[in-house]
Motif scaffolding. Structure first.
Motif, mmCIF file in Angstrom:
data_model
loop_
_atom_site.group_PDB
_atom_site.id
_atom_site.type_symbol
_atom_site.label_atom_id
_atom_site.label_comp_id
_atom_site.label_asym_id
_atom_site.label_seq_id
_atom_site.Cartn_x
_atom_site.Cartn_y
_atom_site.Cartn_z
ATOM 1 N N VAL A 26 0.869 -1.242 -0.088
ATOM 2 C CA VAL A 26 -0.054 0.000 -0.116
ATOM 3 C C VAL A 26 0.649 1.405 0.026
ATOM 4 N N GLY A 27 1.809 1.338 0.889
ATOM 5 C CA GLY A 27 2.749 2.557 0.850
ATOM 6 C C GLY A 27 3.537 2.796 -0.177
ATOM 7 N N ALA A 28 3.974 1.650 -1.059
ATOM 8 C CA ALA A 28 4.745 1.775 -2.273
ATOM 9 C C ALA A 28 3.763 2.318 -3.197
ATOM 10 N N THR A 29 2.685 2.119 -3.329
ATOM 11 C CA THR A 29 1.529 2.299 -4.577
ATOM 12 C C THR A 29 1.133 3.609 -4.114
ATOM 13 N N ILE A 30 0.920 4.074 -3.082
ATOM 14 C CA ILE A 30 0.708 5.463 -2.560
ATOM 15 C C ILE A 30 1.599 6.406 -2.995
ATOM 16 N N ALA A 31 2.806 6.125 -2.754
ATOM 17 C CA ALA A 31 3.985 7.033 -3.130
ATOM 18 C C ALA A 31 4.163 6.826 -4.517
ATOM 19 N N THR A 32 3.873 6.108 -5.314
ATOM 20 C CA THR A 32 3.757 6.136 -6.617
ATOM 21 C C THR A 32 2.927 7.017 -7.488
ATOM 22 N N LEU A 33 1.733 6.901 -6.594
ATOM 23 C CA LEU A 33 0.542 7.789 -7.327
ATOM 24 C C LEU A 33 0.941 9.090 -6.658
ATOM 25 N N SER A 34 1.398 9.380 -5.955
ATOM 26 C CA SER A 34 1.895 10.892 -5.693
ATOM 27 C C SER A 34 2.790 11.646 -6.492
ATOM 28 N N THR A 35 3.411 10.726 -7.086
ATOM 29 C CA THR A 35 4.510 11.146 -8.202
ATOM 30 C C THR A 35 5.610 11.805 -7.490
ATOM 31 N N LEU A 36 5.627 12.026 -6.147
ATOM 32 C CA LEU A 36 6.979 12.303 -5.246
ATOM 33 C C LEU A 36 8.005 11.305 -4.875
ATOM 34 N N GLY A 37 7.575 9.894 -5.162
ATOM 35 C CA GLY A 37 8.155 9.031 -4.812
ATOM 36 C C GLY A 37 7.639 7.685 -5.615
ATOM 37 N N GLY A 38 8.176 6.679 -5.291
ATOM 38 C CA GLY A 38 7.615 5.694 -5.839
ATOM 39 C C GLY A 38 8.448 4.234 -5.566
ATOM 40 N N SER A 39 7.965 3.204 -6.150
ATOM 41 C CA SER A 39 8.834 1.836 -5.995
ATOM 42 C C SER A 39 10.027 1.721 -6.924
ATOM 43 N N ALA A 40 10.990 1.161 -6.478
ATOM 44 C CA ALA A 40 12.169 1.094 -7.346
ATOM 45 C C ALA A 40 12.503 -0.659 -7.307
ATOM 46 N N TRP A 41 12.087 -1.163 -6.367
ATOM 47 C CA TRP A 41 12.606 -2.658 -6.049
ATOM 48 C C TRP A 41 14.039 -2.742 -6.393
ATOM 49 N N TRP A 42 15.067 -2.078 -5.908
ATOM 50 C CA TRP A 42 16.297 -2.044 -6.020
ATOM 51 C C TRP A 42 16.797 -3.335 -5.279
ATOM 52 N N VAL A 43 16.182 -4.189 -4.549
ATOM 53 C CA VAL A 43 16.553 -5.201 -4.206
ATOM 54 C C VAL A 43 16.847 -6.196 -4.855
ATOM 55 N N GLY A 44 16.294 -6.313 -6.176
ATOM 56 C CA GLY A 44 16.501 -7.051 -7.426
ATOM 57 C C GLY A 44 17.993 -6.712 -8.042
#
Length: 512
Positions: free
Chosen positions: A131-149
């Motif tokens: 939820v947190g990653a999705t809301i951050a993406t929709l806000s355009t101020l941040g978002g998911s990067a999944w850099w763990v991959g």
């Protein structure tokens, strides 16, 4: 050593930590490894970006969680806050500028708030980190990067993820998800390459969809979160397949795609639709002592609970300064569905000084106190077919069988059942009256002979139960479906004999 033996002995060791504490430790170790790799430039964030992102996630997440717990008047669980923050650390886009850190703060606040705003009867419906990653993406101020991959993190992630999945017994669920996600991602990549008239070496393709993908992290730390999974394994496998397809082939949704976190949220909604589960308030009615070492707690539930005999509930007992085993514990339900709203559970009281903080809190509970059962899970149910059954119980492991035999008796159903009951002494045979009423043949393995055994009970003469002894005691074992409940070490010892049964289902008690 057979796989079953190895699996159960490993589970016994891992059971010394609660699944939540183990997940937190694994995430913390992964963060330390990532920080070390960041100094060499082997991961996306720089050391300062990693530290700043982690600090914002913890501070903002803790602040929202503290407020939320005060509103609902329940003790704050720092462990839950730290787990969510640690997951987001590997998912969101790190940075040092104000916009990036604001996006991180939005992700942390949305994740924590979702536990209270997107909840049903006290339990969150959606994975908070997703939820947190999705809301951050929709806000355009941040978002998911999944850099763990990233290749540098793959090996430590594989080891730590395997330990978590081993402890939570979700290896099959995670395995199915990984197979589906990897195959679908590979097919998608090949399709796109063919459409563009391009090609890619096989090893490069495998690296891209396995080593450089976030699938392993998603499987180990997000998909298998107990609170957002359905109660039965077949349902969990279906969710794993659905999320695997959606994560492997992200569907465009305007400015964004149906990425990993959105795929997981859809899986959460499907899981919720299976059974609108929620926390149940249990009021303690009385405490009993079936044997000198076993305590039984009888509760009344504030609403209906749907469960199948053999399933377990997770009981929360909040208390200050919990130890490594946490504030939640799983207990097989002793009562039958016909007994509702009465719910009974039992546990073994430790005689050593190293009693867990959870058991001390449970021992302090008095009639009238209210505890919360976070949900009901498990597949340790009797098969519906009338095939012969072998039930093997050791100590407190008899509890799911008490529920099942009581349910059969109350329902007037007769089954070909043989019960093998192992206990440390005759005095430790718990629920003897209820088992006698069921009328099933019972083989007792205790050092001393129990007095006054009924005609359908047989004492094994003080013999210790072994694989060979089980095969001798139940000569028709190959024709029976075996269900075994007890310590992982016992299941491991009996594995050679149990392999001859028509089928085997186990219910190991780890960390008790």
């Amino acid at each position: 050593m057979t796989f079953t033996t190895l699996h159960r002995r490993g589970l016994r060791l891992l059971g010394r930590l609660s699944m939540y504490r183990l997940a937190l430790i694994a995430l913390a170790l992964l963060a330390v490894v990532a920080l070390a790799l960041s100094f060499a430039g082997l991961v996306l964030p720089t050391p300062l970006e990693l530290l700043a992102t982690a600090a914002v996630l913890v501070v903002v997440g803790a602040a929202v969680d503290v407020i939320g717990h005060r509103v609902i008047r329940r003790p704050w669980r720092p462990e839950s806050t730290l787990i969510t923050s640690a997951i987001l650390l590997f998912v969101v886009r790190p940075g040092l500028d104000a916009a990036a850190l604001l996006g991180v703060a939005i992700a942390a606040a949305a994740a924590a708030a979702s536990k209270y705003l997107l909840a049903w009867r006290g339990r969150h419906i959606l994975n908070p980190a997703a939820v947190g990653a999705t809301i951050a993406t929709l806000s355009t101020l941040g978002g998911s990067a999944w850099w763990v991959g990233t290749p540098a993190l793959f090996a430590p992630l594989l080891v730590l993820g395997l330990l978590v999945l081993w402890r939570t017994e979700k290896l099959r669920v995670a395995g199915l998800f990984l197979v589906v996600a990897v195959v679908v991602a590979a097919v998608r990549t090949i399709t796109q390459l063919v459409a563009a008239g391009l090609s890619l070496p096989l090893e490069t393709l495998v690296t891209a969809v396995v080593v450089q993908s976030p699938f392993l992290f998603l499987a180990a730390f997000m998909l298998t979160e107990p609170l957002t999974l359905p109660p039965r394994r077949r349902q969990q496998l279906l969710i794993a397949a659905i999320v695997g397809v959606l994560a492997g082939w992200p569907i465009p949704l305007g400015a964004i795609t149906l990425g990993q976190e959105r795929a997981l949220l859809i899986g959460n909604l499907v899981a919720f639709a299976f059974a609108m589960r929620g926390a149940v308030r249990l009021t303690l009615v009385r405490r009993d002592r079936p044997t000198p070492a076993i305590r039984e707690l009888t509760f009344t539930a504030d609403r209906a609970i749907r469960f199948t005999p053999g399933q377990y509930l997770e009981l929360e007992a909040p208390h200050p300064r919990p130890d490594a085993r946490g504030t939640r514990r799983e207990f097989s339900i002793v009562s039958a569905p016909a007994d509702l709203p009465i719910v009974r559970i039992a546990y073994r009281e430790s005689s050593t000084a190293a009693v867990s903080s959870y058991k001390r809190a449970l021992a302090a509970a008095q009639p009238g106190d209210v505890l919360v059962a976070t949900g009901v899970w498990g597949d340790f149910a009797l098969p519906p077919s009338p095939q012969p059954l072998l039930l093997v119980a050791a100590g407190i492991g008899v509890t799911p069988f008490v529920s099942q035999l009581r349910d059969l008796r109350l329902g007037g159903e007769r089954r070909d059942v043989v019960l093998v009951y192992v206990a440390g002494s005759a005095a430790d045979l718990a629920y003897r009256d209820e088992i006698e009423q069921a009328g099933v043949p019972t083989l007792v393995f205790t050092p001393d002979e129990p007095p006054g055994l009924p005609a359908h009970w047989t004492w094994a003469g003080g013999e210790r139960l072994t694989a060979d002894g089980l095969a001798r005691a139940v000569p028709d074992l190959p024709s029976r479906r075996a269900h075994v409940s007890g310590p992982p070490a016992l299941i491991a010892d009996l594995a050679p004999a149990l392999r001859t049964a028509r089928s085997l289902r186990t219910d190991a008690f780890a960390g008790y």
